[in-house]
Design a protein around this motif. Sequence first.
Motif, PDB file in Angstrom:
ATOM      1  N   ARG A 374       0.831  -1.195   0.000  1.00  0.00           N
ATOM      2  CA  ARG A 374       0.000   0.000   0.000  1.00  0.00           C
ATOM      3  C   ARG A 374       0.873   1.255   0.000  1.00  0.00           C
ATOM      4  NH1 ARG A 374      -4.445  -0.799   4.615  1.00  0.00           N
ATOM      5  NH2 ARG A 374      -5.324   1.022   3.589  1.00  0.00           N
ATOM      6  N   GLU A 375       0.252   2.399  -0.137  1.00  0.00           N
ATOM      7  CA  GLU A 375       0.988   3.664  -0.116  1.00  0.00           C
ATOM      8  C   GLU A 375       1.142   4.098   1.343  1.00  0.00           C
ATOM      9  OE1 GLU A 375       0.879   7.848  -2.528  1.00  0.00           O
ATOM     10  OE2 GLU A 375      -1.030   7.100  -1.772  1.00  0.00           O
ATOM     11  N   VAL A 376       2.369   4.112   1.839  1.00  0.00           N
ATOM     12  CA  VAL A 376       2.567   4.374   3.261  1.00  0.00           C
ATOM     13  C   VAL A 376       2.351   5.842   3.603  1.00  0.00           C
ATOM     14  CG1 VAL A 376       5.073   4.687   3.084  1.00  0.00           C
ATOM     15  CG2 VAL A 376       4.060   3.918   5.241  1.00  0.00           C
ATOM     16  N   PHE A 377       2.749   6.761   2.713  1.00  0.00           N
ATOM     17  CA  PHE A 377       2.590   8.202   2.936  1.00  0.00           C
ATOM     18  C   PHE A 377       3.157   8.604   4.303  1.00  0.00           C
ATOM     19  CE2 PHE A 377       0.152  12.015   1.395  1.00  0.00           C
ATOM     20  CZ  PHE A 377       0.554  11.899   0.076  1.00  0.00           C
ATOM     21  N   GLY A 378       4.338   8.111   4.582  1.00  0.00           N
ATOM     22  CA  GLY A 378       5.036   8.417   5.818  1.00  0.00           C
ATOM     23  C   GLY A 378       6.531   8.256   5.589  1.00  0.00           C
TER      24      GLY A 378
END
Length: 472
Positions: A374-378
Motif C-alpha cells: 500500500r501507499e505508506v505516505f510516511g
Amino acid sequence: MDQTPVTIAGTPTTTQESVEVLNPYTGAVVAEVPLCGPDEVDRACTHAKEVLRADDLALHQRVAVLETASRLIAERAEDLARTLAVEAGKPIRTARGEVARAVDTFAFAGAEARHLGGEVLPMAASASGAGKLGFALRVPAGVVAAISPFNFPLNLVAHKLAPAIAAGCPVVLKPAPQTPLTALALVDLLVDAGLPADWISVVTDRRAEAGGPLVEHPVPAVVTFTGSVPVGWGIAAAAPRKRVLLELGSNSPLLVEPDADLDGLAARCGPAAFGFAGQSCISVQRLLVHRSVHDQLVDALARTADGLVVGDPLDEATDVGPLIAPDEADRVQSWIAEAVAAGARVVAGGDREGGVLRPTVVTGVDTDSDLWRREVFGPVVAVRAYDSFDEAIALANDSDFGLHAGVFTNDLRTALRAVRELDFGGVLVNEVPTFRADQQPYGGVRDAGNTREGPAYAIEEMTTLRFVSLQA
C-alpha cells in the motif's frame, strides 16, 4: 476566531459553521474557514457557467495573468512558504522549494498559452473536401471542478488552476480541508495578477460536504482530482459523463544495481524518502537492492536517516516535520509493527516525538505487508534484496500502482531494459523516483491514475477540438 472568507462568484463568503485549520506540529488552531455545502457549490457552479458563457477574458489577457502570477509568487515567496509550513507542517526549506516550483508552473502555463491554437487540415486530400478550407481549434472544455490534496497545497493547486486559466476554463476549487489557506492566498494573488475575481470560486469543507455536490453538479465538464485511490475512482464512477482527470497513489520502487554509487545514493534517498515526512506520491517507498550490495546500502541509508533533523517546521535546521495528523502517525506505526511481526527488522528510526515519526528504514519486508503493497505516505523505506534483475523488475511491477520508478545502474543495457519493462508512467535512470520537473508529462497507470499533468498536457485535457469548415 473570525472566519477567513472564501470567494464565491466574486463575493467574499462566510457560513454559519466553520472548519478549523490546525498546525500539525503544535495542534493549535491557526484559522477557521467556512463549512461550505450544496448551496455554496450550486452558487459557485452556476456563476462559473455564466463566466464561461461571457467569454470575456481573451487569450492575451490570460497569458498576462499567468506571467504576472509567476512573478508575484516569487515576490511573495517567503509569506507563502511560511503559510505552507504552518498549515501543512512542511519544513520551511522544503516549503520554499515548493514555492519555487509554483513559479515555474505558472511560467510554463503562460508559455503554453502563448501558442494555444489548432491545426489546418488538408481538405483537398480527398475529393469530398475539394474547395473547402478546414481547420481545428482548441476551445475550453467547460467549467473545471478542481479538488486538491494537502501535501502540496500550493504547487498541486497551481497544476490545476494555471492550465485551466490557459485553456479559458473558469474553476470551482475545493482545496484540502487540512490546508486551505495556501490555496486561498494563491487565488487572491491571481486576482492581484489581473484575473477577474469571479473566475475562480473556492468552496471549503471538512471532507465531503462540498466535494460530493461539486462532483455531481451538472455544470462542471471537467473534474481534476489529486488524492486517494478509493475517492478518485469513486469520483469517476459518480461522474461517468464528465472528463475526470485522476492523479492518485503510488508506492514508488527504486532498483539498485551493484555498480551504483551507494554512498551518494544513500544521501539522495534521504530527502527522496523522508522529505515532508514521506507525504509525497512519489516518495521512495520500496527499495530493491542487489544482494551483493544490500547490507552496504542499508547501513549507509540508516546513517543518513539517523542524521536528519526532526522537529519544528519553522526551524531552519529541520529536515523532517510532522505527519499531517496524529492518526496518520498512528497508522504508519501500525504498519511498521505489522511488518516487524511478519519478520522485518527496523534498522533506523521507528520512534516518535509527538506527531513527528523519525525517518525509518525497515529491511526484510514481506511483499504481502501493507508497508510494501500500500501507499505508506510516511517517512518509511521498505527494503528487500534481489538476486537478479529479472527478480527486481518483477517485484517492482507487482503493484497496484504505476506512477514513477527509479533505477540506478551504469550499464546502458540494464537501463534500457528498465525503460522497456518497468510498467510505470515515468522511469528515471540514475535518479530517484521522487524527482518531478513541472513541465514533464506526470502521471501513472493502474491505480496511480488516468491522466498526465504538466501544463502542456493538462491544457490539452481541459480543451476540446472544434472542427471548422469554410466553403471557398
